[in-house]
Structures are given as C-alpha cells and as structure tokens.
Write a protein that holds these residues in place. Structure first.
Motif, PDB file in Angstrom:
ATOM      1  N   HIS A 246      -4.085   5.761   4.816  1.00 25.60           N
ATOM      2  CA  HIS A 246      -4.987   5.036   5.705  1.00 25.60           C
ATOM      3  C   HIS A 246      -5.195   5.786   7.010  1.00 25.60           C
ATOM      4  O   HIS A 246      -4.265   6.384   7.546  1.00 25.60           O
TER       5      HIS A 246
ATOM      6  N   ILE B 233      -5.536  -1.389   9.547  1.00 21.23           N
ATOM      7  CA  ILE B 233      -6.354  -0.485   8.754  1.00 21.23           C
ATOM      8  C   ILE B 233      -7.784  -0.403   9.279  1.00 21.23           C
ATOM      9  O   ILE B 233      -8.263  -1.291   9.982  1.00 21.23           O
TER      10      ILE B 233
ATOM     11  N   THR C 193       0.867  -1.172   0.000  1.00 19.15           N
ATOM     12  CA  THR C 193       0.000   0.000   0.000  1.00 19.15           C
ATOM     13  C   THR C 193       0.903   1.222   0.000  1.00 19.15           C
ATOM     14  O   THR C 193       2.109   1.110  -0.216  1.00 19.15           O
TER      15      THR C 193
ATOM     16  N   PRO D 284      -9.766  -1.242   1.840  1.00 19.50           N
ATOM     17  CA  PRO D 284      -9.063   0.042   1.945  1.00 19.50           C
ATOM     18  C   PRO D 284      -7.658  -0.004   1.322  1.00 19.50           C
ATOM     19  O   PRO D 284      -7.211   0.983   0.740  1.00 19.50           O
TER      20      PRO D 284
ATOM     21  N   VAL E 135     -10.176   6.467   4.877  1.00 17.68           N
ATOM     22  CA  VAL E 135      -8.952   6.880   4.193  1.00 17.68           C
ATOM     23  C   VAL E 135      -8.919   8.398   4.088  1.00 17.68           C
ATOM     24  O   VAL E 135      -9.959   9.046   3.927  1.00 17.68           O
TER      25      VAL E 135
END
Length: 179
Positions: A155, A87, A9, A136, A91
């Motif tokens: 995040h 997470i 990510t 996410p 976001v």
C-alpha cells in the motif's frame, strides 16, 4: 477506534491483521470542500488527504458523500500495535525478475490499474481506477496471493502530517554567517 471489524492485508511481504474503524474514513480531498459537504470532524493525515470521523450509523452514507470529492477508504489500524494504517487508492507492485512488459500490461488491464510512476524496471506505482472493482486491501491480497509475476504488492499509505518542533539557531555567530 470504536467498534471494529477485522481483516488482513500484506505489508513488506508479510501478512498483517487490520482492524477497520466503524466511524472513520480517509478521503483525498481538501478540508474546505469537506466542510462545505457538512463534515466537521476532520484531521489532515497527508498533504492531500483528511480523516473524517462520523457517527458509526452513517459511515457508509458519509463515505458516498466523500467519494463525490475524491477517493475515500475506511480507516484501519494494525491489530497488534494499534498503529494507524490509512490506505490510499495507490499500490506499489514489485514484479519478478523474468516478467515481460506484455505481462505487466495484461495485469494492468485485468485490474483496471493506471500507471502513476515506474521507479525501477520492475517496481511500479499504480492507482486504482473506477473500474478496478475492489478496495486497495482486496487488490493487494489478490496480487500477493494469486499473481505469479508479482514479487510483492504494498500500500501507498497516508501518513499523518506532523509539524517539526525545532527552532531557528539563536547564536549570534550563526546569525552573522553569510550563505
């Protein structure tokens, strides 16, 4: 974490490698409701979320049960440091300087995002909806890699609740002071 799966990510605009736990997930639900559902290995990781540990073979089934109580996502750690990366379904998105409100509205519609809060004129906190259709992690990757109007996506992590170990002052002069 026991056996794990690698993924990635973005954090602070930088690509980071993550390791996904095969026996833990985080759910936004009170501990008492999780216990009622039969979960016994819980750890509070934020004021509203708990990490649940289960047998790896039943992780996905357990997550379905957890999702009946609130948003639930796999537990991750940053691969290089082993620091937890837990997470949530929220976001942060920072938009480029020349973005128009109609473009932000279109992005929200395209990804079925719900506006939680606008911090500055170009920094927003969004919540994924049931219609977002991706995790996410995937959303942050997609926004970062494919959306020209997005300067950065990040995040809103769950952070472990910690108690302070400080004590009240004991000097008599402090205790006698009037506030």
């Amino acid at each position: 974490m026991s056996d794990s799966i690698e993924t990635y990510t973005y954090r602070g605009g930088e690509k980071i490698e993550l390791t996904k736990s095969t026996d833990q997930f985080v759910v936004e639900a009170p501990a008492d409701l999780l216990v009622e559902q039969g979960f016994s290995k819980l750890e509070q990781v934020s004021p509203t979320s708990n990490r649940v540990t289960v047998v790896a073979d039943v992780l996905e089934i357990a997550m379905v049960a957890g999702r009946s109580l609130g948003p639930a996502h796999h537990a991750y750690a940053i691969s290089s440091t082993r620091q937890e990366f837990l997470i949530s379904d929220r976001v942060f998105v920072s938009f480029s300087g020349d973005v128009r409100p109609a473009q932000i509205d279109a992005l929200m519609e395209r990804y079925a995002l719900l506006l939680v809060k606008m911090y500055l004129d170009r920094v927003y906190l969004f919540r994924l909806s049931d219609r977002t259709g991706m995790t996410p992690l995937k959303l942050v990757r997609k926004l970062t890699e494919n959306e020209e109007i997005v300067r950065a996506a990040d995040h809103d992590l769950n952070y472990r609740v910690q108690k302070c170990g400080s004590q009240a002052p004991s000097k008599p002069s402090y205790l006698d002071r009037q506030v």
